[in-house]
Scaffold this motif. Structure first.
Motif, mmCIF file in Angstrom:
data_model
loop_
_atom_site.group_PDB
_atom_site.id
_atom_site.type_symbol
_atom_site.label_atom_id
_atom_site.label_comp_id
_atom_site.label_asym_id
_atom_site.label_seq_id
_atom_site.Cartn_x
_atom_site.Cartn_y
_atom_site.Cartn_z
ATOM 1 N N GLU A 165 -84.028 7.532 -21.234
ATOM 2 C CA GLU A 165 -83.532 8.819 -20.773
ATOM 3 C C GLU A 165 -82.037 8.951 -21.021
ATOM 4 O O GLU A 165 -81.545 9.998 -21.451
ATOM 5 C CB GLU A 165 -83.823 8.961 -19.278
ATOM 6 N N THR A 166 -81.275 7.870 -20.784
ATOM 7 C CA THR A 166 -79.832 7.902 -21.023
ATOM 8 C C THR A 166 -79.529 8.125 -22.487
ATOM 9 O O THR A 166 -78.647 8.889 -22.854
ATOM 10 C CB THR A 166 -79.185 6.574 -20.566
ATOM 11 N N ALA A 167 -80.275 7.460 -23.351
ATOM 12 C CA ALA A 167 -80.020 7.544 -24.782
ATOM 13 C C ALA A 167 -80.263 8.944 -25.322
ATOM 14 O O ALA A 167 -79.555 9.413 -26.190
ATOM 15 C CB ALA A 167 -80.898 6.558 -25.528
ATOM 16 N N ILE A 168 -81.277 9.648 -24.802
ATOM 17 C CA ILE A 168 -81.586 10.982 -25.300
ATOM 18 C C ILE A 168 -80.420 11.917 -25.048
ATOM 19 O O ILE A 168 -80.130 12.795 -25.847
ATOM 20 C CB ILE A 168 -82.862 11.513 -24.625
ATOM 21 N N THR A 169 -79.712 11.755 -23.949
ATOM 22 C CA THR A 169 -78.608 12.647 -23.642
ATOM 23 C C THR A 169 -77.358 12.311 -24.449
ATOM 24 O O THR A 169 -76.532 13.178 -24.666
ATOM 25 C CB THR A 169 -78.265 12.574 -22.139
ATOM 26 N N ARG A 170 -77.212 11.098 -24.926
ATOM 27 C CA ARG A 170 -75.983 10.679 -25.591
ATOM 28 C C ARG A 170 -76.089 10.652 -27.113
ATOM 29 O O ARG A 170 -75.085 10.762 -27.793
ATOM 30 C CB ARG A 170 -75.573 9.279 -25.103
ATOM 31 N N ASP A 171 -77.251 10.484 -27.644
ATOM 32 C CA ASP A 171 -77.408 10.330 -29.089
ATOM 33 C C ASP A 171 -78.267 11.430 -29.658
ATOM 34 O O ASP A 171 -79.184 11.926 -29.006
ATOM 35 C CB ASP A 171 -78.055 8.974 -29.413
ATOM 36 N N HIS A 172 -77.955 11.785 -30.884
ATOM 37 C CA HIS A 172 -78.769 12.767 -31.584
ATOM 38 C C HIS A 172 -80.155 12.205 -31.783
ATOM 39 O O HIS A 172 -80.346 11.010 -32.024
ATOM 40 C CB HIS A 172 -78.130 13.100 -32.939
ATOM 41 N N ILE A 173 -81.157 13.083 -31.749
ATOM 42 C CA ILE A 173 -82.555 12.646 -31.773
ATOM 43 C C ILE A 173 -82.882 11.835 -33.023
ATOM 44 O O ILE A 173 -83.702 10.927 -32.991
ATOM 45 C CB ILE A 173 -83.489 13.874 -31.666
ATOM 46 N N HIS A 174 -82.210 12.106 -34.149
ATOM 47 C CA HIS A 174 -82.536 11.403 -35.391
ATOM 48 C C HIS A 174 -81.912 10.016 -35.476
ATOM 49 O O HIS A 174 -82.158 9.284 -36.431
ATOM 50 C CB HIS A 174 -82.101 12.241 -36.598
ATOM 51 N N ASN A 175 -81.087 9.670 -34.517
ATOM 52 C CA ASN A 175 -80.474 8.332 -34.510
ATOM 53 C C ASN A 175 -81.132 7.389 -33.519
ATOM 54 O O ASN A 175 -80.689 6.251 -33.348
ATOM 55 C CB ASN A 175 -78.975 8.437 -34.170
ATOM 56 N N ILE A 176 -82.205 7.862 -32.874
ATOM 57 C CA ILE A 176 -82.817 7.017 -31.842
ATOM 58 C C ILE A 176 -83.512 5.794 -32.423
ATOM 59 O O ILE A 176 -83.838 4.871 -31.684
ATOM 60 C CB ILE A 176 -83.829 7.824 -31.000
ATOM 61 N N ALA A 177 -83.758 5.777 -33.728
ATOM 62 C CA ALA A 177 -84.368 4.582 -34.329
ATOM 63 C C ALA A 177 -83.460 3.372 -34.143
ATOM 64 O O ALA A 177 -83.947 2.246 -33.987
ATOM 65 C CB ALA A 177 -84.648 4.821 -35.811
ATOM 66 N N VAL A 178 -82.135 3.618 -34.179
ATOM 67 C CA VAL A 178 -81.177 2.528 -33.994
ATOM 68 C C VAL A 178 -80.994 2.245 -32.506
ATOM 69 O O VAL A 178 -81.159 1.117 -32.050
ATOM 70 C CB VAL A 178 -79.822 2.875 -34.636
ATOM 71 N N PHE A 179 -80.661 3.271 -31.776
ATOM 72 C CA PHE A 179 -80.465 3.150 -30.330
ATOM 73 C C PHE A 179 -81.145 4.313 -29.640
ATOM 74 O O PHE A 179 -80.898 5.463 -30.001
ATOM 75 C CB PHE A 179 -78.966 3.143 -29.990
ATOM 76 N N PRO A 180 -82.059 4.064 -28.730
ATOM 77 C CA PRO A 180 -82.340 2.778 -28.093
ATOM 78 C C PRO A 180 -83.585 2.072 -28.632
ATOM 79 O O PRO A 180 -83.977 1.055 -28.068
ATOM 80 C CB PRO A 180 -82.585 3.194 -26.646
ATOM 81 N N LEU A 181 -84.224 2.594 -29.693
ATOM 82 C CA LEU A 181 -85.503 2.012 -30.097
ATOM 83 C C LEU A 181 -85.342 0.582 -30.601
ATOM 84 O O LEU A 181 -85.943 -0.352 -30.052
ATOM 85 C CB LEU A 181 -86.168 2.887 -31.165
#
Length: 209
Positions: free
Chosen positions: A104-120
């Motif tokens: 949940e924290t990561a979704i608010t701080r990072d663009h959706i297309h960068n979630i592969a790196v963080f936090p995934l």
């Protein structure tokens, strides 16, 4: 060439600490709004990045410990205790809550297309537990050939993770809340037993040294 028991132990340890079934519903939440193709891209990229992170620790972890003057026996004891704590959290449903807060924290701080790196990839896949388990396992695969076998084990586990993320929607629908709770607790008990074994091996190694 490879001890089958060691390979089975490595696969089991890594799969339990990476926890593909537990990551499946979180992956769905992280990729909300994406189509199936975009989800596959995120899953593939996250799995590959996590593989390289863990591979680096598999190849260099023991060397770093030696540089710091830490014996593999001492690290096995510490790592075993850490894995036991993770198992405790899994059995009592605390690990999933922490993962959900991270996502949940990561979704608010990072663009959706960068979630592969963080936090995934980091820290949900290659988290402290998986990194500790990889370093611990590297001590059981000392020769270059055996270390190559550990890399293959990592590749196998991350491939299974990728497949679980691709079919995350089906897995989540199939397991349901009850199925996830049962599976998480079962995996937690298995991890606790493996963690205790790491501690026992570490104590034996420490006294032998």
């Amino acid at each position: 060439m490879f001890d089958l028991d060691l390979v089975v132990n490595a696969v089991t340890t890594l799969l339990v600490t990476i926890d593909p079934p537990g990551l499946a519903p979180l992956f769905l939440g992280l990729t909300a709004g994406m189509d199936r193709g975009q989800r596959k891209q995120v899953a593939l990229r996250g799995s590959i990045i996590a593989f390289f992170i863990l591979a680096v620790f598999a190849l260099t972890g023991a060397g770093v410990l030696a540089l710091l003057g830490i014996s593999i026996g001492a690290f096995r004891i510490a790592g075993g205790l850490l894995l036991f704590w993770i198992a405790f959290e899994m059995i009592f449903e605390r690990r999933q809550e922490r993962k959900e807060k991270t996502s949940e924290t990561a979704i608010t701080r990072d663009h959706i297309h960068n979630i592969a790196v963080f936090p995934l990839a980091l820290p949900l896949i290659a988290g402290p537990g998986a990194i500790s388990a990889t370093i611990l396992l590297s001590g059981s695969f000392p020769t270059p050939v055996e270390r190559g076998g550990l890399i293959l084990v990592l590749a196998f586990c991350l491939a299974l993770l990728y497949l679980s993320l691709v079919v995350a929607e089906r897995i989540d629908r199939f397991l349901g809340m009850t199925g996830r709770a049962i599976l998480t607790r079962l995996l937690g008990v298995i991890l606790a037993a493996l963690a205790v074994q790491f501690v026992v091996d570490g104590v034996k190694s420490a006294f032998a040294g």
